[in-house]
Design a protein around this motif. Structure first.
Motif, PDB file in Angstrom:
ATOM      1  N   ALA A  38      47.029  -8.516 -55.422  1.00 26.73           N
ATOM      2  CA  ALA A  38      47.320  -7.290 -56.156  1.00 26.73           C
ATOM      3  C   ALA A  38      47.214  -6.085 -55.238  1.00 26.73           C
ATOM      4  CB  ALA A  38      46.346  -7.126 -57.319  1.00 26.73           C
ATOM      5  N   ALA A  39      47.733  -4.983 -55.714  1.00 21.88           N
ATOM      6  CA  ALA A  39      47.513  -3.722 -55.024  1.00 21.88           C
ATOM      7  C   ALA A  39      46.043  -3.356 -55.129  1.00 21.88           C
ATOM      8  CB  ALA A  39      48.389  -2.636 -55.646  1.00 21.88           C
ATOM      9  N   SER A  40      45.596  -2.407 -54.335  1.00 28.50           N
ATOM     10  CA  SER A  40      44.193  -2.016 -54.360  1.00 28.50           C
ATOM     11  C   SER A  40      43.845  -1.389 -55.707  1.00 28.50           C
ATOM     12  CB  SER A  40      43.894  -1.027 -53.228  1.00 28.50           C
ATOM     13  OG  SER A  40      44.674   0.144 -53.386  1.00 28.50           O
ATOM     14  N   GLY A  41      42.567  -1.447 -56.037  1.00 27.62           N
ATOM     15  CA  GLY A  41      42.110  -0.906 -57.309  1.00 27.62           C
ATOM     16  C   GLY A  41      41.558  -2.003 -58.185  1.00 27.62           C
ATOM     17  N   ALA A  42      40.394  -1.729 -58.794  1.00 22.07           N
ATOM     18  CA  ALA A  42      39.706  -2.759 -59.555  1.00 22.07           C
ATOM     19  C   ALA A  42      40.524  -3.265 -60.734  1.00 22.07           C
ATOM     20  CB  ALA A  42      38.353  -2.218 -60.037  1.00 22.07           C
ATOM     21  N   GLY A  52      35.517  -4.163 -50.055  1.00 19.22           N
ATOM     22  CA  GLY A  52      34.379  -5.062 -50.038  1.00 19.22           C
ATOM     23  C   GLY A  52      34.037  -5.661 -51.384  1.00 19.22           C
ATOM     24  N   ARG A  53      34.987  -5.600 -52.323  1.00 24.00           N
ATOM     25  CA  ARG A  53      34.770  -6.098 -53.670  1.00 24.00           C
ATOM     26  C   ARG A  53      35.812  -7.159 -54.005  1.00 24.00           C
ATOM     27  NH1 ARG A  53      34.922  -1.763 -58.456  1.00 24.00           N
ATOM     28  NH2 ARG A  53      33.350  -0.874 -57.063  1.00 24.00           N
ATOM     29  N   LEU A  54      35.407  -8.170 -54.753  1.00 25.30           N
ATOM     30  CA  LEU A  54      36.356  -9.129 -55.293  1.00 25.30           C
ATOM     31  C   LEU A  54      36.708  -8.722 -56.715  1.00 25.30           C
ATOM     32  CD1 LEU A  54      37.957 -11.789 -55.381  1.00 25.30           C
ATOM     33  CD2 LEU A  54      35.848 -12.921 -56.134  1.00 25.30           C
ATOM     34  N   SER A  55      37.980  -8.469 -56.962  1.00 28.37           N
ATOM     35  CA  SER A  55      38.480  -8.195 -58.305  1.00 28.37           C
ATOM     36  C   SER A  55      39.554  -9.229 -58.598  1.00 28.37           C
ATOM     37  CB  SER A  55      39.089  -6.791 -58.398  1.00 28.37           C
ATOM     38  OG  SER A  55      38.135  -5.797 -58.087  1.00 28.37           O
ATOM     39  N   LEU A  56      39.439  -9.892 -59.727  1.00 25.55           N
ATOM     40  CA  LEU A  56      40.443 -10.895 -60.047  1.00 25.55           C
ATOM     41  C   LEU A  56      40.722 -10.900 -61.543  1.00 25.55           C
ATOM     42  CD1 LEU A  56      39.301 -13.747 -61.522  1.00 25.55           C
ATOM     43  CD2 LEU A  56      38.265 -14.044 -59.291  1.00 25.55           C
ATOM     44  N   ALA A  57      41.889 -11.411 -61.873  1.00 24.69           N
ATOM     45  CA  ALA A  57      42.285 -11.637 -63.256  1.00 24.69           C
ATOM     46  C   ALA A  57      42.995 -12.980 -63.304  1.00 24.69           C
ATOM     47  CB  ALA A  57      43.205 -10.520 -63.753  1.00 24.69           C
ATOM     48  N   LEU A  58      42.583 -13.812 -64.248  1.00 27.37           N
ATOM     49  CA  LEU A  58      43.107 -15.170 -64.358  1.00 27.37           C
ATOM     50  C   LEU A  58      43.719 -15.360 -65.732  1.00 27.37           C
ATOM     51  CD1 LEU A  58      43.355 -18.119 -63.326  1.00 27.37           C
ATOM     52  CD2 LEU A  58      41.039 -18.494 -64.214  1.00 27.37           C
ATOM     53  N   LEU A  59      44.957 -15.828 -65.770  1.00 27.44           N
ATOM     54  CA  LEU A  59      45.659 -16.050 -67.033  1.00 27.44           C
ATOM     55  C   LEU A  59      45.341 -17.440 -67.563  1.00 27.44           C
ATOM     56  CD1 LEU A  59      47.738 -14.774 -69.007  1.00 27.44           C
ATOM     57  CD2 LEU A  59      49.506 -16.013 -67.745  1.00 27.44           C
ATOM     58  N   VAL A 118      30.656  -7.468 -53.175  1.00 26.34           N
ATOM     59  CA  VAL A 118      30.248  -8.307 -52.051  1.00 26.34           C
ATOM     60  C   VAL A 118      29.543  -7.463 -50.991  1.00 26.34           C
ATOM     61  CG1 VAL A 118      31.036  -9.947 -50.306  1.00 26.34           C
ATOM     62  CG2 VAL A 118      32.157  -9.871 -52.548  1.00 26.34           C
ATOM     63  N   VAL A 119      30.171  -6.357 -50.599  1.00 23.05           N
ATOM     64  CA  VAL A 119      29.574  -5.386 -49.676  1.00 23.05           C
ATOM     65  C   VAL A 119      29.613  -4.030 -50.360  1.00 23.05           C
ATOM     66  CG1 VAL A 119      29.741  -4.289 -47.409  1.00 23.05           C
ATOM     67  CG2 VAL A 119      30.362  -6.697 -47.668  1.00 23.05           C
ATOM     68  N   PRO A 120      28.511  -3.291 -50.389  1.00 28.36           N
ATOM     69  CA  PRO A 120      28.523  -2.000 -51.085  1.00 28.36           C
ATOM     70  C   PRO A 120      29.437  -0.998 -50.409  1.00 28.36           C
ATOM     71  CG  PRO A 120      26.492  -2.255 -49.839  1.00 28.36           C
ATOM     72  CD  PRO A 120      27.205  -3.576 -49.778  1.00 28.36           C
ATOM     73  N   PRO A 121      30.014  -0.078 -51.161  1.00 32.32           N
ATOM     74  CA  PRO A 121      30.882   0.937 -50.562  1.00 32.32           C
ATOM     75  C   PRO A 121      30.140   1.725 -49.487  1.00 32.32           C
ATOM     76  CG  PRO A 121      31.024   0.992 -52.954  1.00 32.32           C
ATOM     77  CD  PRO A 121      29.900   0.063 -52.616  1.00 32.32           C
ATOM     78  N   GLY A 122      30.793   1.906 -48.359  1.00 34.08           N
ATOM     79  CA  GLY A 122      30.182   2.654 -47.277  1.00 34.08           C
ATOM     80  C   GLY A 122      29.295   1.838 -46.382  1.00 34.08           C
ATOM     81  N   GLY A 123      29.198   0.529 -46.641  1.00 36.57           N
ATOM     82  CA  GLY A 123      28.387  -0.334 -45.785  1.00 36.57           C
ATOM     83  C   GLY A 123      27.152  -0.829 -46.489  1.00 36.57           C
ATOM     84  N   THR A 135      32.335 -13.318 -47.842  1.00 36.21           N
ATOM     85  CA  THR A 135      33.373 -12.293 -47.920  1.00 36.21           C
ATOM     86  C   THR A 135      34.004 -12.338 -49.309  1.00 36.21           C
ATOM     87  OG1 THR A 135      35.134 -13.789 -47.204  1.00 36.21           O
ATOM     88  CG2 THR A 135      33.874 -12.652 -45.470  1.00 36.21           C
ATOM     89  N   PRO A 136      34.744 -11.312 -49.696  1.00 32.66           N
ATOM     90  CA  PRO A 136      35.426 -11.378 -50.990  1.00 32.66           C
ATOM     91  C   PRO A 136      36.350 -12.581 -51.105  1.00 32.66           C
ATOM     92  CG  PRO A 136      35.387  -9.109 -50.220  1.00 32.66           C
ATOM     93  CD  PRO A 136      34.852  -9.954 -49.091  1.00 32.66           C
ATOM     94  N   VAL A 137      37.085 -12.893 -50.037  1.00 33.76           N
ATOM     95  CA  VAL A 137      37.984 -14.048 -50.081  1.00 33.76           C
ATOM     96  C   VAL A 137      37.177 -15.339 -50.174  1.00 33.76           C
ATOM     97  CG1 VAL A 137      39.713 -15.368 -48.781  1.00 33.76           C
ATOM     98  CG2 VAL A 137      39.870 -12.883 -48.905  1.00 33.76           C
ATOM     99  N   GLY A 138      36.078 -15.401 -49.429  1.00 34.78           N
ATOM    100  CA  GLY A 138      35.231 -16.584 -49.509  1.00 34.78           C
ATOM    101  C   GLY A 138      34.631 -16.771 -50.887  1.00 34.78           C
ATOM    102  N   LEU A 139      34.228 -15.677 -51.524  1.00 34.84           N
ATOM    103  CA  LEU A 139      33.696 -15.761 -52.878  1.00 34.84           C
ATOM    104  C   LEU A 139      34.768 -16.210 -53.852  1.00 34.84           C
ATOM    105  CD1 LEU A 139      31.284 -15.280 -54.758  1.00 34.84           C
ATOM    106  CD2 LEU A 139      32.072 -12.916 -55.021  1.00 34.84           C
ATOM    107  N   LEU A 140      35.977 -15.727 -53.672  1.00 37.92           N
ATOM    108  CA  LEU A 140      37.096 -16.154 -54.507  1.00 37.92           C
ATOM    109  C   LEU A 140      37.309 -17.652 -54.399  1.00 37.92           C
ATOM    110  CD1 LEU A 140      39.617 -15.819 -56.249  1.00 37.92           C
ATOM    111  CD2 LEU A 140      40.854 -15.054 -54.199  1.00 37.92           C
TER     112      LEU A 140
END
Length: 240
Positions: A18-22, A48-55, A124-129, A150-155
Motif C-alpha cells: 500500500a501507499a504510506s499511511g496507517a 517503522g510500523r507494520l500496517s495491514l488489512a486482510l480480506l 516495530v520501531v518508535p517514530p524518530g528512533g 523488522t515490519p516485514v519480518g513481523l508480517l
C-alpha cells in the motif's frame, strides 16, 4: 531477522504493498472488496510500523465471526516478548500499547456482512528512533527487546501464525484460542473499562467467555459483553 523489500508469505495470501499511511491498506481493500479474492493482504511498513488489512469471507454472522480478532491477537504476540492482551483488540507491553487489531464489516447488513476486513497495526520501531520512555502509554517491539525484528519480518511471522491459529479455531473450536489469550490476559479482579457505542462499562476481570465475550464482575454481579458489540464500537486504541 533479515529485512527484505517484499515479504515471503504462504501462497494463500495475495499481497499488495500500500501507499504510506496507517489507513492506506484498509482503504485500498475497501475500495476493491467486491472484486478481489479472500486472502488479499494489503500492507505497509512505512515509519517503522507494520500496517495491514486482510480480506476475509465471514463464517457466519458478525457475532460468530468476531473471534477472528482474538485469533489475530494470539497470532501476533511474539513468543520472546512479555506482552499482555487487553480485551478486545489490544496488545500491550509494560503497560504501553504495542499493537492493535480492528474488524470491519463490508456490505449493507451490519449483523451479517458479506465480507470482513481485519486490520492490524504494530509499532516495530518508535517514530524518530528507538528512544524509550518518550510516551509511557506507547511502546514498540524494539523497546521491548526485539531490536532484530523488522515490519516485514513481523508480517511474515504473523501471516504464518495467523493461518495456523485460524486452522485450529476452525478445526477445534474457540477453546485453544481462548486458552492462549487467557495465558496473556489480565488477572482475575484486574479493573477493566470498556467503551461501547452507547455506554461505558467497568468492572473487575473475571473471564474470557467461550465465544470471546468479556466476563466482568461489578457490584457483586456478573456482566457479559459480547465481543462483536465491542468490535463494532470501533478500535479502543489509537496510534499516532
Amino acid at each position: 531477522m533479515q529485512d527484505r523489500q517484499e515479504p515471503s508469505l504462504p501462497s494463500i495470501y495475495r499481497p499488495i504493498r500500500a501507499a504510506s499511511g496507517a489507513r492506506a491498506p484498509a482503504v485500498t481493500l475497501l475500495r476493491q472488496a467486491g472484486a478481489i479474492p479472500e486472502g488479499t493482504l494489503c500492507w505497509s511498513d512505512a515509519g517503522g510500523r507494520l500496517s495491514l488489512a486482510l480480506l476475509l469471507d465471514p463464517d457466519g454472522d458478525w457475532e460468530q465471526s468476531a473471534p477472528v480478532a482474538l485469533v489475530a491477537i494470539v497470532a501476533l504476540a511474539p513468543p520472546t516478548v512479555a506482552v499482555s492482551n487487553s480485551w478486545p483488540d489490544r496488545l500491550e507491553a509494560n503497560g504501553g500499547l504495542v499493537a492493535g487489531v480492528a474488524l470491519d464489516g463490508v456490505g449493507q447488513d451490519a449483523a451479517a456482512p458479506s465480507r470482513l476486513i481485519l486490520r492490524l497495526e504494530a509499532v516495530v520501531v518508535p517514530p524518530g528512533g528507538p528512544e524509550p520512555g518518550h510516551r509511557p502509554d506507547l511502546t514498540s517491539l524494539a523497546e521491548e527487546g526485539c531490536e532484530e525484528i523488522t515490519p516485514v519480518g513481523l508480517l511474515e511471522c504473523f501471516a504464518r501464525h495467523f493461518l495456523s491459529w485460524l486452522h485450529r479455531w476452525q478445526e477445534d473450536g474457540f477453546a485453544p484460542v481462548r486458552a492462549s489469550w487467557r495465558a496473556r490476559g489480565p488477572r482475575i479482579g484486574t479493573p477493566v473499562r470498556v467503551e461501547l457505542r452507547e455506554a461505558k462499562v467497568a468492572g473487575g476481570f473475571r473471564d474470557l467467555g467461550p465465544g470471546g465475550e468479556l466476563v466482568l464482575e461489578a457490584e457483586g454481579s456478573e456482566r457479559r459483553i459480547p465481543l462483536g458489540e465491542a468490535l463494532a464500537s470501533g478500535p479502543s486504541w489509537s496510534l499516532p
